[in-house]
Scaffold this motif. Structure first.
Motif, PDB file in Angstrom:
ATOM      1  N   ALA A 191      17.716  44.466  46.875  1.00 36.21           N
ATOM      2  CA  ALA A 191      17.915  43.055  46.529  1.00 36.21           C
ATOM      3  C   ALA A 191      18.258  42.903  45.048  1.00 36.21           C
ATOM      4  O   ALA A 191      17.805  43.673  44.197  1.00 36.21           O
ATOM      5  CB  ALA A 191      16.661  42.254  46.859  1.00 36.21           C
ATOM      6  N   GLY A 192      19.104  41.894  44.779  1.00 39.30           N
ATOM      7  CA  GLY A 192      19.329  41.480  43.403  1.00 39.30           C
ATOM      8  C   GLY A 192      20.458  42.167  42.672  1.00 39.30           C
ATOM      9  O   GLY A 192      20.608  41.973  41.461  1.00 39.30           O
ATOM     10  N   ARG A 193      21.297  42.949  43.355  1.00 45.46           N
ATOM     11  CA  ARG A 193      22.435  43.588  42.704  1.00 45.46           C
ATOM     12  C   ARG A 193      23.665  42.678  42.848  1.00 45.46           C
ATOM     13  O   ARG A 193      23.905  42.119  43.922  1.00 45.46           O
ATOM     14  CB  ARG A 193      22.724  44.953  43.308  1.00 45.46           C
ATOM     15  N   THR A 194      24.466  42.559  41.803  1.00 42.75           N
ATOM     16  CA  THR A 194      25.616  41.655  41.816  1.00 42.75           C
ATOM     17  C   THR A 194      26.909  42.435  41.998  1.00 42.75           C
ATOM     18  O   THR A 194      27.258  43.301  41.184  1.00 42.75           O
ATOM     19  CB  THR A 194      25.696  40.840  40.514  1.00 42.75           C
ATOM     20  N   ILE A 195      27.600  42.135  43.087  1.00 45.61           N
ATOM     21  CA  ILE A 195      28.921  42.689  43.366  1.00 45.61           C
ATOM     22  C   ILE A 195      29.954  41.641  42.944  1.00 45.61           C
ATOM     23  O   ILE A 195      29.830  40.465  43.292  1.00 45.61           O
ATOM     24  CB  ILE A 195      29.076  43.027  44.861  1.00 45.61           C
ATOM     25  N   ARG A 196      30.967  42.071  42.211  1.00 45.41           N
ATOM     26  CA  ARG A 196      31.998  41.147  41.738  1.00 45.41           C
ATOM     27  C   ARG A 196      33.335  41.493  42.375  1.00 45.41           C
ATOM     28  O   ARG A 196      33.637  42.672  42.563  1.00 45.41           O
ATOM     29  CB  ARG A 196      32.105  41.196  40.213  1.00 45.41           C
ATOM     30  N   PHE A 197      34.097  40.474  42.686  1.00 45.88           N
ATOM     31  CA  PHE A 197      35.432  40.750  43.211  1.00 45.88           C
ATOM     32  C   PHE A 197      36.435  39.720  42.725  1.00 45.88           C
ATOM     33  O   PHE A 197      36.133  38.552  42.500  1.00 45.88           O
ATOM     34  CB  PHE A 197      35.457  40.837  44.741  1.00 45.88           C
ATOM     35  N   GLN A 198      37.639  40.223  42.533  1.00 45.68           N
ATOM     36  CA  GLN A 198      38.778  39.436  42.101  1.00 45.68           C
ATOM     37  C   GLN A 198      40.018  40.198  42.559  1.00 45.68           C
ATOM     38  O   GLN A 198      39.911  41.214  43.239  1.00 45.68           O
ATOM     39  CB  GLN A 198      38.780  39.285  40.572  1.00 45.68           C
ATOM     40  N   THR A 199      41.186  39.704  42.210  1.00 45.84           N
ATOM     41  CA  THR A 199      42.404  40.441  42.527  1.00 45.84           C
ATOM     42  C   THR A 199      43.055  40.924  41.240  1.00 45.84           C
ATOM     43  O   THR A 199      42.670  40.538  40.137  1.00 45.84           O
ATOM     44  CB  THR A 199      43.417  39.578  43.301  1.00 45.84           C
ATOM     45  N   ASP A 200      44.069  41.762  41.402  1.00 47.18           N
ATOM     46  CA  ASP A 200      44.845  42.202  40.250  1.00 47.18           C
ATOM     47  C   ASP A 200      45.615  41.049  39.621  1.00 47.18           C
ATOM     48  O   ASP A 200      46.137  41.181  38.513  1.00 47.18           O
ATOM     49  CB  ASP A 200      45.814  43.322  40.648  1.00 47.18           C
ATOM     50  N   ASN A 201      45.659  39.908  40.287  1.00 47.83           N
ATOM     51  CA  ASN A 201      46.356  38.735  39.775  1.00 47.83           C
ATOM     52  C   ASN A 201      45.389  37.737  39.136  1.00 47.83           C
ATOM     53  O   ASN A 201      45.757  36.575  38.936  1.00 47.83           O
ATOM     54  CB  ASN A 201      47.098  38.032  40.918  1.00 47.83           C
ATOM     55  N   TYR A 202      44.193  38.164  38.813  1.00 49.50           N
ATOM     56  CA  TYR A 202      43.186  37.244  38.289  1.00 49.50           C
ATOM     57  C   TYR A 202      43.653  36.523  37.034  1.00 49.50           C
ATOM     58  O   TYR A 202      43.349  35.353  36.829  1.00 49.50           O
ATOM     59  CB  TYR A 202      41.877  37.998  38.014  1.00 49.50           C
ATOM     60  N   ARG A 203      44.401  37.219  36.203  1.00 49.12           N
ATOM     61  CA  ARG A 203      44.940  36.595  34.993  1.00 49.12           C
ATOM     62  C   ARG A 203      46.422  36.289  35.176  1.00 49.12           C
ATOM     63  O   ARG A 203      47.192  36.282  34.205  1.00 49.12           O
ATOM     64  CB  ARG A 203      44.734  37.506  33.787  1.00 49.12           C
ATOM     65  N   GLY A 204      46.836  36.006  36.390  1.00 53.64           N
ATOM     66  CA  GLY A 204      48.228  35.689  36.650  1.00 53.64           C
ATOM     67  C   GLY A 204      48.685  34.487  35.846  1.00 53.64           C
ATOM     68  O   GLY A 204      48.038  33.445  35.850  1.00 53.64           O
ATOM     69  N   GLY A 205      49.792  34.636  35.141  1.00 55.68           N
ATOM     70  CA  GLY A 205      50.278  33.546  34.324  1.00 55.68           C
ATOM     71  C   GLY A 205      49.449  33.306  33.092  1.00 55.68           C
ATOM     72  O   GLY A 205      49.479  32.213  32.524  1.00 55.68           O
ATOM     73  N   SER A 206      48.671  34.306  32.661  1.00 52.88           N
ATOM     74  CA  SER A 206      47.890  34.318  31.412  1.00 52.88           C
ATOM     75  C   SER A 206      46.639  33.467  31.459  1.00 52.88           C
ATOM     76  O   SER A 206      45.924  33.363  30.467  1.00 52.88           O
ATOM     77  CB  SER A 206      48.755  33.874  30.217  1.00 52.88           C
ATOM     78  N   GLU A 207      46.333  32.846  32.584  1.00 53.39           N
ATOM     79  CA  GLU A 207      45.156  31.982  32.683  1.00 53.39           C
ATOM     80  C   GLU A 207      44.212  32.509  33.772  1.00 53.39           C
ATOM     81  O   GLU A 207      44.644  33.147  34.733  1.00 53.39           O
ATOM     82  CB  GLU A 207      45.571  30.549  33.044  1.00 53.39           C
ATOM     83  N   ASN A 208      42.925  32.196  33.631  1.00 46.18           N
ATOM     84  CA  ASN A 208      41.947  32.648  34.617  1.00 46.18           C
ATOM     85  C   ASN A 208      42.205  31.996  35.968  1.00 46.18           C
ATOM     86  O   ASN A 208      42.370  30.783  36.079  1.00 46.18           O
ATOM     87  CB  ASN A 208      40.534  32.289  34.178  1.00 46.18           C
TER      88      ASN A 208
END
Length: 729
Positions: free
Chosen positions: A256-273
């Protein structure tokens, strides 16, 4: 006058949809403060003595919902971002009968309230659900008999947050607070009684407008194409088959209590979050799907120490249309460019056409003009409805002063880009949507609003040329050397041309006379004012000769053919247009009967972009400093070549609405083979062209009920009836 006219248009669009009485009420829970990123769960137990063959539920949510009936998923991400008008809300229609049974039934709904404005959504300020399903001896309507609770396992992440253009938030789910099985029949706990927060049609939700586009296509959970690990082993890079709109799923064994993070390779697409997700584990084996979609070529999972990954999958969702059009030729560069354009088009469609699916998800109408033109040659007919939705939204969001603006729906933007608005309501926007689909149903609804914008907001000089307007943002294209004066007159002329056609449909003879006079004045004065002998320039313009303005002079018909040789010299020297306006430069070259150079310039412009290992096209010609406006890698305004390869190279263009009649006038340049196909309201048109010396061999499929005209390079014309034909010229 303007206020009453606005109400008439809104009521025309929504009145018939609201005519059926709603018995359901908007419901929430007393603990809900409607903060941003609020999640709510709803349950209703229903006993049925019989099940009808069809039971249509009308469902609205502020903002998105997921529906289960008797433990089975029925709708995955229902609801549309809010804003058919600045005050109103969309609702879905769903036949729920296939999931009902005799006896006890459980209806469960998860609602995600965005709770903030964005460039594609206007927040009502109140979270809620509205459900209304009634048939003979059956009534399932949202009221205080439902149960509802905040779902506090959903939380906000820490910074960084999505940029201000996105109404969506990052999603954190803490599985230690999960209400396991809350949506199932066997769930042993009761939620709090629901609380009525508004009647259907009342503020803050407003009138209810039926969803005009399909529910999303849903692939189900799919395995990734490939998975690789970072050198440190803490990040898994999961490859998608192409740039796609997806949700991420995982199965892990963890303390319990571990943080898994996910995003894509396009997270900073167009220079913005963009958006991202986090999952906090509970003890044991567990599964989780992050319900907020994001896009990219890869999904990245950051796995903390002590977590064992058992399985990873993704779900692709998106607009329910297929890439059914095709184009091939003997130069693989153009075949690949067409396919990449189609993929970019599809990923910029969802609740609305958008400039990009990462930085903004916003319905900029300059982008939409190019996108709707591509759609007819690339996608199945279900896609046509998205532009019609956008047309109503554009006009229903018209400001009281008559100004049109995009993007909309929007709670934090209301500024006009004048040239984009002229393009939108004009020849390449509204008129193309009508002419290629044969659907003119929107014309009487929006006509008067078009008239107000063109003839009250825009003004002309005594000689008839239009007076350039800066609006809130004087923007003609990304890049340098934009001659706004020439462009304004060309776009205005094309908007008048579209309005004149619509006035003819509606029998507005006095408007036709007035519009004709304005067009004639522009025709008379345009070349006197702007033609220098070597190109078109505004008198006060100091930059290099603008390739865009030369193109629009050709495409508007204001440039006479005797000017074409000089214009060709300009096009061979000047390369200022971004991919947005390059479409019109290339089209002008085809119009000037220069297909060889059009294809050469197309390859010169797109070669560097095509060398990148992506499946979609960019906002500018490169990435980062080589791009424009932030430089996203998924911008469908760059897909103009798709339209031109099918429309001009293979030469397939309608000569009456909906392709009831059409011409095939190939312009192959140096190509020796090309083929294209796409769906129309009458069926599929397919063309295959082979050139042998000076002769052409054309295989042509003409749908039943239509007629084609085959135009040879020598301008000979052959009428071709429905059927499959092989013609040698």
């Amino acid at each position: 006058m303007k206020r009453s006219l606005f109400l008439c248009i809104v009521l025309f669009y929504v009145g018939s949809l609201f005519a059926e009485e709603w018995k359901g009420k908007w419901i929430s829970t007393e603990r809900c403060q409607s903060a941003s990123n609020t999640w709510l769960i709803y349950r209703k137990q229903v006993t049925l003595t019989s099940v009808p063959s069809v039971l249509e539920a009308r469902i609205a949510a502020e903002t998105k919902y997921w529906l289960w009936i008797n433990d089975e998923p029925v709708v995955f991400e229902g609801g549309l971002k809010r804003g058919p008008t600045p005050r109103d809300t969309y609702f879905d229609k769903v036949d729920i009968a296939p999931w009902l049974t005799e006896g006890e039934n459980t209806v469960a709904v998860l609602v995600w309230h965005f709770g903030k404005d964005g460039f594609s959504h206007i927040n009502s300020g109140k979270a809620g659900l509205l459900f209304d399903a009634r048939g003979e001896n059956i009534e399932i309507v949202s009221d205080p008999t439902w149960q509802c609770s905040l779902y506090e396992a959903y939380e906000n992440t820490d910074a960084p947050f999505p940029n201000y253009r996105l109404p969506e938030s990052n999603i954190r789910f803490d599985a230690r607070r999960e209400r396991a099985g809350w949506h199932t029949q066997e769930y042993p706990h009761r939620l709090s009684p629901a609380e009525v927060v508004a009647a259907a049609g009342d503020p803050p939700f407003g009138r209810l407008v039926e969803r005009p586009i399909p529910l999303w296509k849903n692939s189900g959970l799919q395995p990734y194409e490939a998975i690789r690990k970072s050198p440190a082993g803490d990040t898994l890079f999961c490859r998608l088959p192409y740039n796609a709109q997806v949700t991420a799923w995982l199965q892990v064994s963890a303390p319990a209590g571990r943080t898994i993070r996910f995003q894509t390779d396009n997270y900073r697409g167009g220079s913005e979050n963009n958006v991202r997700g986090e999952y906090i584990t509970r003890e044991g084996i567990q599964e989780y799907e992050n319900l907020g979609w994001f896009n990219g070529h890869e999904v990245w999972y950051v796995i903390p120490e002590g977590v064992e990954v058992l399985d990873l999958k993704y779900r692709e969702t998106g607009y329910d249309a297929a890439i059914t059009g095709t184009f091939t030729c003997d130069d693989p560069f153009y075949t690949k460019l067409w396919k990449r354009s189609a993929r970019t088009l599809y990923i910029t469609m969802r609740d609305n056409y958008m400039d990009c699916p990462d930085r903004e998800r916003a319905q900029w109408w300059g982008d939409e003009v190019n996108e709707l033109g591509e759609t007819f040659y690339a996608l199945s007919p279900s896609a046509w409805a998205l532009a019609v939705k956008g047309i109503y939204e554009l006009m229903n969001w018209q400001r009281p002063d008559g100004i049109l603006y995009s993007p909309m729906p929007a709670g934090n933007w209301h500024k006009e880009l004048p040239l984009q608005m002229l393009a939108s309501i004009g020849w390449y926007g509204f008129y193309t949507q009508y002419y290629y689909s044969a659907d003119s149903s929107f014309v009487p609804v929006v006509y008067d609003r078009m008239h107000t914008y063109l003839h009250e907001v825009w003004q002309t000089e005594p000689n008839g040329l239009v007076i350039e307007r800066t609006g809130a943002w004087s923007w003609g294209d990304w890049g340098d050397h934009v001659d706004m004066g020439v462009l304004a007159n060309c776009w205005y002329y094309l908007a008048l041309k579209a309005q004149k056609e619509f006035a003819g449909q509606l029998g507005k003879t006095e408007d036709i006379k007035m519009i004709s006079r304005k067009m004639e004045s522009i025709e008379k004065c345009f070349n006197t004012r702007f033609w220098t002998g070597a190109g078109y320039r505004s008198p006060g313009y100091k930059g290099e000769t603008d390739d865009r303005s030369q193109a629009m002079a050709v495409l508007s018909g204001l440039a006479p053919e005797e000017n074409y040789p000089a214009l060709l010299s300009v096009f061979k020297k000047e390369y200022h247009a971004s991919p947005y306006m390059e479409k019109y430069v290339l089209e002008a070259l085809f119009e000037m009967n220069e297909p060889g150079f059009a294809l050469q310039r197309m390859k010169e412009r797109y070669t560097k972009m095509m060398e990148y290992p992506y499946t979609t096209l960019f906002e500018g010609w490169g990435i980062g400093a080589e791009g424009f406006g932030g430089g996203t890698i998924n911008h469908a305004w760059s897909g103009g070549p798709l339209t031109l390869l099918s429309q001009k190279v293979c030469g397939i263009e309608p000569t009456s609405p909906g392709f009831r009649t059409f011409q095939v006038k190939p312009r192959l340049g140096k190509l020796t083979e090309a083929s294209a196909s796409f769906e129309t309201a009458y069926g599929e048109i397919a063309v295959r062209i082979k050139r042998k010396g000076k002769r052409l061999e054309v295989q042509l499929v003409v749908p039943e009920g239509t007629e084609a005209t085959l135009v040879s390079p020598g301008n000979n014309r052959i009428i071709v009836k429905s059927g499959t034909h092989l013609i040698r010229q």
